[in-house]
Scaffold this active site. Structure first.
Site, PDB file in Angstrom:
ATOM      1  N   ARG A  51      19.600  19.001  12.941  1.00 18.78           N
ATOM      2  CA  ARG A  51      20.233  17.719  13.303  1.00 18.78           C
ATOM      3  C   ARG A  51      21.060  17.224  12.124  1.00 18.78           C
ATOM      4  O   ARG A  51      22.174  16.742  12.274  1.00 18.78           O
ATOM      5  CB  ARG A  51      19.196  16.666  13.731  1.00 18.78           C
ATOM      6  CG  ARG A  51      19.847  15.331  14.035  1.00 18.78           C
ATOM      7  CD  ARG A  51      19.054  14.328  14.898  1.00 18.78           C
ATOM      8  NE  ARG A  51      17.623  14.487  14.920  1.00 18.78           N
ATOM      9  CZ  ARG A  51      16.789  14.092  13.947  1.00 18.78           C
ATOM     10  NH1 ARG A  51      17.259  13.511  12.861  1.00 18.78           N
ATOM     11  NH2 ARG A  51      15.490  14.296  14.063  1.00 18.78           N
ATOM     12  N   ASP A 175      42.380   7.569  17.805  1.00 16.37           N
ATOM     13  CA  ASP A 175      41.982   8.645  18.713  1.00 16.37           C
ATOM     14  C   ASP A 175      43.172   9.604  18.784  1.00 16.37           C
ATOM     15  O   ASP A 175      44.182   9.298  19.412  1.00 16.37           O
ATOM     16  CB  ASP A 175      41.652   8.038  20.088  1.00 16.37           C
ATOM     17  CG  ASP A 175      41.195   9.082  21.107  1.00 16.37           C
ATOM     18  OD1 ASP A 175      41.549  10.271  20.949  1.00 16.37           O
ATOM     19  OD2 ASP A 175      40.502   8.705  22.068  1.00 16.37           O
ATOM     20  N   LYS A 200      39.454  18.947  24.358  1.00 21.62           N
ATOM     21  CA  LYS A 200      40.812  19.091  24.897  1.00 21.62           C
ATOM     22  C   LYS A 200      41.582  20.139  24.082  1.00 21.62           C
ATOM     23  O   LYS A 200      41.238  21.299  24.120  1.00 21.62           O
ATOM     24  CB  LYS A 200      41.496  17.721  24.925  1.00 21.62           C
ATOM     25  CG  LYS A 200      40.599  16.575  25.412  1.00 21.62           C
ATOM     26  CD  LYS A 200      40.245  16.648  26.886  1.00 21.62           C
ATOM     27  CE  LYS A 200      39.143  15.680  27.304  1.00 21.62           C
ATOM     28  NZ  LYS A 200      39.344  14.282  27.005  1.00 21.62           N
TER      29      LYS A 200
HETATM   30  C1  LIG Z   1      38.487  13.107  26.906  1.00 22.41           C
HETATM   31  C2  LIG Z   1      38.840  11.995  25.988  1.00 22.41           C
HETATM   32  C3  LIG Z   1      37.846  11.266  25.306  1.00 22.41           C
HETATM   33  C4  LIG Z   1      36.364  11.536  25.507  1.00 22.41           C
HETATM   34  O1  LIG Z   1      35.982  12.765  25.019  1.00 22.41           O
HETATM   35  P1  LIG Z   1      34.783  13.668  25.662  1.00 22.41           P
HETATM   36  O2  LIG Z   1      34.839  14.896  24.866  1.00 22.41           O
HETATM   37  O3  LIG Z   1      35.112  13.845  27.110  1.00 22.41           O
HETATM   38  O4  LIG Z   1      33.528  12.884  25.479  1.00 22.41           O
HETATM   39  C5  LIG Z   1      38.249  10.263  24.431  1.00 22.41           C
HETATM   40  N1  LIG Z   1      39.572   9.979  24.250  1.00 22.41           N
HETATM   41  C6  LIG Z   1      40.543  10.647  24.898  1.00 22.41           C
HETATM   42  C7  LIG Z   1      41.970  10.280  24.659  1.00 22.41           C
HETATM   43  C8  LIG Z   1      40.209  11.666  25.789  1.00 22.41           C
HETATM   44  O5  LIG Z   1      41.191  12.311  26.439  1.00 22.41           O
END
Ligand SMILES: *Cc1c(COP(=O)(O)O)cnc(C)c1O
Length: 384
Positions: A51, A175, A200
């Protein structure tokens, strides 16, 4: 030549990486273990319990830090777990200002989970910097930016926001999921924290759910490592390995995503049946100049509205596509299509989402790296 001096494409392959200490394995082994033998209490080789740290995860975390020009990387079990760790830096009474066109999962975490703990969220388009400043008060701790936004592809000037957060002594989190460090490096523009849904583009093959944070400052890193270890939302060794494997081709994939994205954006723009196309590479895009300044390309995410389109006609188009798979998510090698009004943004009231431009007929594409002629032919048959 030190690895710090490498250019981006070389860093995608070598950044933060060393052959494994045990046998010189070029790719880090998948250390599928929870614990590590100690010769005497506390006598270990840097790993005690997975962890806290695991060597496969460390390899990924070092690669992430290198790509974003940061000093510290952290890998989580999902993008949301990464954002959750950032929220745990805050205390009851603290306030956050975030981008109004926010990822649905982030909106849900903020409003439905963290508001309960006494944290307040304000929303700003972050186009007019005076308006952003007017929302700052003595309780504000964090500004949370998403750019390009989903699904409207709005662009926010990270450097301009960073000037404000610095002068008000606030943290700035970005982000960076849509752009990836190939196109945009927010730490270089003044951000304090970078977050990724590595699910992604970073992993890039639609086979894992992984999140990441990257920071530069030691104190902030210490706090976040402490939260990561304490809350435990970590990325496992297998997913760390797959994400690292994906990162090694990030630059070649992104180059093709950008090329295909541009061809498809221009095809749609010139199509008689299309009303609007949202893609930051167009000169007529609202924030094209900012995009040109802070990004090195415009990516493969495109949204569009067919002429006279309705909820039903949009659903018909997405169902008729053959190569574009109808699915949530984005950023994989394969092309995906989504209908925000019924999928990602279905839980937002119609009036609310239409204020941000998410109309019933809006369709979102994640353009993959197939032959672009095949993708255009697929769109052509579906639009007809
Ligand atoms: C998919 C996504 C998230 C969340 O991420 P997960 O891996 O699905 O938990 C956060 N911000 C953006 C812009 C995303 O496309």
């Amino acid at each position: 030549m030190g690895k710090k001096e490498l250019k981006f494409n070389s860093k995608a392959i070598h950044g933060g990486q060393q052959p494994d200490a045990a046998y010189g394995a070029v790719m880090p082994p998948i250390y599928q273990t929870s614990t590590y033998a100690q010769s005497t209490p506390g006598g270990h080789k840097g790993y005690e319990y997975s962890r806290g740290a695991n060597p496969t995860r460390t390899a990924l975390e070092n690669a992430l830090a290198s790509l974003e020009n940061g000093h510290f990387g952290m890998a989580f079990g999902s993008g949301m777990a990464a954002i959750d760790a950032v929220m745990k830096l805050l205390s009851p009474g603290d306030e956050v200002i975030c981008t109004s066109d926010l990822y649905g999962g982030s909106y849900r975490l903020f409003k439905k989970v963290y508001e309960k703990y006494g944290i307040k969220f304000r929303f700003s388009e972050m186009v007019d910097m005076q308006e952003l400043v007017s929302q700052i008060n003595e309780n504000t701790r964090l500004v949370w930016v998403e750019t390009p936004t989903n699904p409207m592809m709005n662009i926010i000037d990270i450097e301009a926001v960073a000037k404000i957060t610095k002068s008000h002594k606030l943290l700035l989190g970005v982000d960076n999921t849509f752009a990836t460090p190939y196109l945009q490096r927010p730490l270089d523009l003044g951000a304090d924290i970078i977050m990724h849904s590595a699910t992604k583009y970073l992993a890039g093959h639609s086979d894992v759910v992984v999140g990441a944070l990257v920071v530069k400052q030691q104190e902030l890193a210490d706090q976040l490592y402490f939260i990561q270890k304490s809350s435990g939302g970590i990325c496992g060794p297998m997913d760390s390995y797959l994400t690292l494997r994906g990162i090694k081709t990030l630059h070649v994939r992104m180059q093709r995503h950008c090329e295909n994205g541009e061809s498809i954006a221009k095809y749609l723009e010139n199509h008689s049946k299309i009303d609007k196309v949202y893609w930051p590479g167009f000169e007529h895009h609202l924030n094209h100049e900012v995009a040109k300044k802070q990004m090195t390309g415009f990516g493969g995410m495109i949204s569009f509205v067919p002429k006279g389109g309705s909820y039903e006609s949009a659903i018909k188009i997405v169902e008729n596509l053959q190569i574009f798979t109808l699915a949530e998510s984005l950023g994989g090698v394969e092309s995906l299509v989504g209908h925000p009004a019924s999928m990602s943004h279905g839980s937002i009231p119609k009036e609310e989402r239409e204020k941000n431009g998410v109309v019933d007929a809006l369709i979102r594409l994640s353009v993959g790296i197939e032959d672009v002629e095949d993708l255009i032919a697929d769109l052509e048959q579906a639009l007809n």
